[in-house]
Design a protein around this motif. Structure first.
Motif, mmCIF file in Angstrom:
data_model
loop_
_atom_site.group_PDB
_atom_site.id
_atom_site.type_symbol
_atom_site.label_atom_id
_atom_site.label_comp_id
_atom_site.label_asym_id
_atom_site.label_seq_id
_atom_site.Cartn_x
_atom_site.Cartn_y
_atom_site.Cartn_z
ATOM 1 N N ASN A 202 0.855 -1.278 -0.009
ATOM 2 C CA ASN A 202 0.095 0.074 -0.038
ATOM 3 C C ASN A 202 0.904 1.349 -0.146
ATOM 4 O OD1 ASN A 202 0.414 -1.246 2.464
ATOM 5 N ND2 ASN A 202 -0.728 0.204 3.547
ATOM 6 N N ASP A 203 0.411 2.288 -0.451
ATOM 7 C CA ASP A 203 1.315 3.457 -0.761
ATOM 8 C C ASP A 203 1.510 4.008 0.652
ATOM 9 O OD1 ASP A 203 0.914 3.538 -3.338
ATOM 10 O OD2 ASP A 203 -0.858 4.990 -3.418
ATOM 11 N N GLY A 204 2.740 4.627 0.723
ATOM 12 C CA GLY A 204 3.372 5.156 1.994
ATOM 13 C C GLY A 204 4.808 4.897 2.138
ATOM 14 N N PRO A 205 5.204 5.214 3.289
ATOM 15 C CA PRO A 205 6.859 5.201 3.281
ATOM 16 C C PRO A 205 7.360 3.962 2.898
ATOM 17 C CG PRO A 205 5.771 5.665 5.774
ATOM 18 C CD PRO A 205 4.609 5.820 4.603
ATOM 19 N N ALA A 206 6.712 2.613 3.724
ATOM 20 C CA ALA A 206 7.161 1.504 3.372
ATOM 21 C C ALA A 206 7.416 1.006 1.742
ATOM 22 C CB ALA A 206 6.374 0.256 4.193
ATOM 23 N N LYS A 207 6.551 1.306 1.242
ATOM 24 C CA LYS A 207 6.312 1.441 -0.401
ATOM 25 C C LYS A 207 7.532 1.977 -1.070
ATOM 26 C CE LYS A 207 3.539 1.196 -4.457
ATOM 27 N NZ LYS A 207 2.305 1.274 -5.014
ATOM 28 N N ASP A 208 7.684 3.133 -0.486
ATOM 29 C CA ASP A 208 8.671 4.284 -0.995
ATOM 30 C C ASP A 208 10.241 3.578 -0.669
ATOM 31 O OD1 ASP A 208 6.787 5.850 -1.755
ATOM 32 O OD2 ASP A 208 6.882 7.184 -0.322
ATOM 33 N N ASN A 290 -23.524 1.933 4.709
ATOM 34 C CA ASN A 290 -24.423 1.832 3.731
ATOM 35 C C ASN A 290 -23.951 1.010 2.635
ATOM 36 O OD1 ASN A 290 -26.406 3.345 5.003
ATOM 37 N ND2 ASN A 290 -25.588 5.089 4.111
ATOM 38 N N THR A 291 -22.857 0.664 2.688
ATOM 39 C CA THR A 291 -22.165 -0.072 1.489
ATOM 40 C C THR A 291 -21.338 -1.297 2.172
ATOM 41 O OG1 THR A 291 -20.147 1.399 1.522
ATOM 42 C CG2 THR A 291 -21.972 2.144 0.007
ATOM 43 N N GLY A 292 -21.151 -2.139 1.193
ATOM 44 C CA GLY A 292 -20.227 -3.357 1.693
ATOM 45 C C GLY A 292 -18.958 -3.344 1.191
ATOM 46 N N GLY A 293 -18.154 -4.477 1.007
ATOM 47 C CA GLY A 293 -16.980 -4.502 0.345
ATOM 48 C C GLY A 293 -15.901 -4.245 1.687
ATOM 49 N N PHE A 294 -16.159 -4.328 2.846
ATOM 50 C CA PHE A 294 -15.187 -4.301 3.708
ATOM 51 C C PHE A 294 -14.296 -5.799 3.864
ATOM 52 C CE2 PHE A 294 -18.156 -1.182 5.172
ATOM 53 C CZ PHE A 294 -17.439 0.066 5.687
ATOM 54 N N VAL A 295 -13.126 -5.683 3.889
ATOM 55 C CA VAL A 295 -12.126 -6.643 4.271
ATOM 56 C C VAL A 295 -11.533 -6.559 5.744
ATOM 57 C CG1 VAL A 295 -10.310 -7.975 3.631
ATOM 58 C CG2 VAL A 295 -11.824 -7.100 2.021
ATOM 59 N N LEU A 296 -11.860 -7.212 6.709
ATOM 60 C CA LEU A 296 -11.270 -7.266 8.137
ATOM 61 C C LEU A 296 -10.374 -8.271 8.222
ATOM 62 C CD1 LEU A 296 -14.894 -6.882 9.626
ATOM 63 C CD2 LEU A 296 -13.486 -4.900 8.432
ATOM 64 N N ALA A 297 -9.013 -7.811 8.623
ATOM 65 C CA ALA A 297 -8.199 -8.791 9.070
ATOM 66 C C ALA A 297 -8.423 -9.462 10.538
ATOM 67 C CB ALA A 297 -6.625 -8.344 8.872
ATOM 68 N N ASP A 298 -8.365 -10.529 10.941
ATOM 69 C CA ASP A 298 -8.455 -11.250 12.018
ATOM 70 C C ASP A 298 -6.932 -11.497 12.234
ATOM 71 O OD1 ASP A 298 -8.685 -12.748 14.376
ATOM 72 O OD2 ASP A 298 -9.910 -14.253 13.614
ATOM 73 N N TYR A 299 -5.880 -10.567 12.607
ATOM 74 C CA TYR A 299 -4.706 -10.586 12.857
ATOM 75 C C TYR A 299 -4.079 -11.643 13.557
ATOM 76 C CZ TYR A 299 0.056 -8.611 13.321
ATOM 77 O OH TYR A 299 1.447 -8.520 13.090
ATOM 78 N N ALA A 300 -4.708 -11.910 14.642
ATOM 79 C CA ALA A 300 -4.097 -12.708 15.848
ATOM 80 C C ALA A 300 -4.404 -14.022 15.569
ATOM 81 C CB ALA A 300 -4.701 -12.310 17.055
ATOM 82 N N ASP A 301 -5.135 -14.448 14.530
ATOM 83 C CA ASP A 301 -5.355 -16.054 14.279
ATOM 84 C C ASP A 301 -4.778 -16.304 13.070
ATOM 85 O OD1 ASP A 301 -6.111 -18.457 15.429
ATOM 86 O OD2 ASP A 301 -8.257 -18.088 14.169
ATOM 87 N N TYR A 439 -3.275 -9.096 1.095
ATOM 88 C CA TYR A 439 -3.551 -7.974 0.769
ATOM 89 C C TYR A 439 -3.559 -7.763 -0.761
ATOM 90 C CZ TYR A 439 -3.341 -2.741 0.685
ATOM 91 O OH TYR A 439 -3.497 -1.238 0.281
ATOM 92 N N ALA A 440 -2.634 -8.508 -1.194
ATOM 93 C CA ALA A 440 -2.474 -8.278 -2.892
ATOM 94 C C ALA A 440 -3.765 -8.781 -3.399
ATOM 95 C CB ALA A 440 -1.233 -9.135 -3.311
ATOM 96 N N GLY A 441 -4.141 -9.841 -2.943
ATOM 97 C CA GLY A 441 -5.411 -10.648 -3.646
ATOM 98 C C GLY A 441 -6.675 -9.760 -3.280
ATOM 99 N N PHE A 442 -6.992 -9.264 -1.939
ATOM 100 C CA PHE A 442 -8.153 -8.441 -1.602
ATOM 101 C C PHE A 442 -8.272 -7.077 -1.973
ATOM 102 C CE2 PHE A 442 -8.606 -12.506 0.576
ATOM 103 C CZ PHE A 442 -10.014 -12.815 0.628
ATOM 104 N N PRO A 444 -7.749 -5.314 -4.587
ATOM 105 C CA PRO A 444 -8.343 -4.740 -5.837
ATOM 106 C C PRO A 444 -9.871 -4.835 -5.634
ATOM 107 C CG PRO A 444 -6.596 -6.302 -6.297
ATOM 108 C CD PRO A 444 -6.876 -6.427 -4.761
ATOM 109 N N VAL A 445 -10.395 -5.722 -4.705
ATOM 110 C CA VAL A 445 -12.016 -5.796 -4.500
ATOM 111 C C VAL A 445 -12.585 -5.276 -3.326
ATOM 112 C CG1 VAL A 445 -11.922 -7.987 -6.039
ATOM 113 C CG2 VAL A 445 -11.787 -8.359 -3.459
ATOM 114 N N ALA A 446 -11.660 -4.548 -2.574
ATOM 115 C CA ALA A 446 -12.151 -4.075 -1.189
ATOM 116 C C ALA A 446 -12.256 -2.637 -1.326
ATOM 117 C CB ALA A 446 -11.220 -4.326 -0.086
ATOM 118 N N GLN A 447 -13.593 -2.123 -0.594
ATOM 119 C CA GLN A 447 -13.992 -0.986 -0.249
ATOM 120 C C GLN A 447 -12.879 -0.345 0.658
ATOM 121 O OE1 GLN A 447 -17.845 0.936 0.371
ATOM 122 N NE2 GLN A 447 -16.874 1.312 2.259
ATOM 123 N N GLU A 448 -12.701 -1.168 1.832
ATOM 124 C CA GLU A 448 -11.736 -0.693 2.681
ATOM 125 C C GLU A 448 -11.227 -1.956 3.543
ATOM 126 O OE1 GLU A 448 -11.805 1.996 6.929
ATOM 127 O OE2 GLU A 448 -13.674 2.197 5.832
#
Length: 486
Positions: A202-208, A290-301, A439-442, A444-448
């Motif tokens: 994702n855009d930001g200092p890590a990508k840079d 009011n919209t969908g498309g959320f991708v939520l990471a269950d980080y700890a599992d 991240y790379a897979g989801f 393109p199809v995620a709103q957030e």
């Protein structure tokens, strides 16, 4: 020129309750013909190395390639047997170039540094003239033994790890140039004083930062640059971020470039952190939208970090709120998959989901479900590689969609759901058991995309990790790590 290629890899979460034994390797990969099979994260380098060597009409000998899903400490006898199989091939073939695909954070009973141990023994067999190259995951513990035994170490630059074939080609070119006397690589590392998991896509200092590394390579004698991101869930004295520079015949330059980039990383540290939201706040936000498309990471599992992949905390909260049009996966539950296979698609069952492996898995959830889909031999995409998930099952419980798998694996790609028929486009939210490889897979199809600080065996706050062997004097646990250790 003779080239020997092989691999032995797993990522060891020293806090995981799941031992890594023979079955763990055999159900993922333990073969001597990896280059004849579809590429996965750790076998893709061997495929590249064979192709590049054969393009030069060099002789290629393929040794064992074995890897296991991340879990707890590897059984000693299993590690020793696999290691010795590779070493025996090295002893018999005496290659001019040895290239190994490993992880960098593998720990076995009696061996804190499996990679360093294997490389040291290989160097003892081959002597100083052979070229030894190592490709590893950036979530490693870069050790003195690895640096002393190898001529070249190259890490994936991206997190998600979509570039293992790219780095394999980089390593082969450097190893070939070394063997032909065109370059004289020298490696030096710099301790960065930090510990964090650093997404780079994702855009930001890590990508840079990754872009800056790539642009510097090939300039003014700089051959290769790699960053150890650290693996916070392996209690090892060398845990933490390290910058590695390889320069042509100039140790002082390598040390200076490693420090230069390490200090650059320190300067942008605040922008590198993943911003976590609580599970409760995240689900409230999804409900109110009011919209969908959320991708939520269950980080700890995240099975990719050694977690069980059967925790029920998010599922219980979704059910308690009466949410619908939510998909969750992947739940590791081979016993329940078998039950569903026996019943067949369309069956209505009372099932018990998750909460099986340990306290951090939460409590089991009992649900009335309909079996909506079953598929055998499923794989997920990670860049240009494929990761096996075994048999997948899609269950629906009143608008809540749950995907199970027989192989313990994190969620990499939307096809883990869609190949079973789950209509992701109709979902308000998709909850993935993963830290960042999704991240790379989801994206393109995620709103957030939201990383949730969920309960489990991989706490998002590394300050909560109960280290015993690692000094833990690193940012963000302490503000001034270099002063704290004086």
């Amino acid at each position: 020129m003779k080239v020997l290629i092989g691999g032995l890899a797993t990522e060891t979460n020293t806090f995981s309750p799941i031992p890594t034994g023979r079955t763990s390797f055999e159900e993922a990969m333990a073969t001597r013909d990896a280059t004849q099979q579809p590429p996965n994260l750790f076998s893709a380098p061997l495929i590249e190395w064979r192709r590049m060597a054969e393009d030069r009409s060099w002789n290629v000998y393929e040794s064992l390639c074995a890897f296991a899903q991340p879990a707890g400490i590897t059984i000693r006898s299993v590690y020793e047997e696999y290691r010795d199989e590779i070493l025996e091939d090295i002893r018999r073939e005496k290659p001019d170039i040895l290239l190994l695909s490993m992880h960098g954070a593998m720990i076995a009973d009696g061996y804190d540094d499996c990679e360093g141990d294997t490389l040291t023994r290989a160097r003892d067999i081959l002597g100083p003239d052979a070229v030894i190259g190592l490709e590893i995951d950036p979530h490693n513990h870069l050790t003195e033994a690895m640096l002393a035994a190898a001529d070249l170490i190259v890490m994936y630059k991206e997190y998600s790890h979509i570039d293992s074939p790219d780095r394999a080609r980089e390593l082969f070119t450097l190893a070939a140039d070394t063997a032909e006397g065109k370059i004289s690589p020298v490696m030096r590392e710099y301790e960065c004083g930090m510990m964090l998991m650093m997404p780079t896509l994702n855009d930001g200092p890590a990508k840079d930062f990754v872009t800056a590394m790539k642009e510097r390579e090939g300039q003014d004698g700089v051959l290769s640059l790699s960053l150890t991101h650290s693996f916070p869930y392996g209690d090892h004295p060398r845990a933490g971020m390290r910058m590695l520079a390889i320069c042509d015949g100039d140790a002082d330059k390598a040390a200076a470039v490693a420090e230069e980039f390490g200090r650059k990383l320190w300067d942008v540290r605040e922008g590198l952190l993943i911003r976590f939201a609580s599970m409760e706040d995240t689900l409230t936000k999804v409900q109110a939208a009011n919209t969908g498309g959320f991708v939520l990471a269950d980080y700890a599992d995240n099975a990719g970090g050694g977690a069980p992949s059967d925790s029920t905390f998010v599922l219980q909260e979704v059910l308690a709120r009466g949410m619908t049009d939510v998909a969750l996966g992947l739940y590791w539950d081979p016993q329940l998959v078998r039950t569903c296979e026996e019943a067949g698609v369309g069956a209505n069952l009372r099932v018990r989901i998750g909460g099986k492996i340990c306290e951090a898995s939460g409590t089991p959830v009992d649900l009335d479900v309909t079996v909506r889909g079953i598929r055998h031999g499923m794989t997920q995409f990670l860049g240009k590689t494929e990761m096996e998930m075994g048999t997948g099952v899609w269950l629906e419980a009143d608008g809540v969609h749950i995907v199970l798998s027989t192989k313990r694996t994190q969620t990499f790609s939307p096809n883990a759901f869609t190949d079973l028929g789950v209509p992701l486009a109709d979902m308000k939210a998709v909850v993935v058991k993963s830290s960042n490889h999704f991240y790379a897979g989801f994206a393109p199809v995620a709103q957030e995309i939201i990383h949730m600080a969920t309960p489990g065996t991989m706490p998002a706050d590394v300050a909560q990790v109960p280290f015993r062997r690692f000094h833990a004097q690193v940012w963000p646990m302490v503000e001034e790590p270099f002063h704290a250790r004086q």
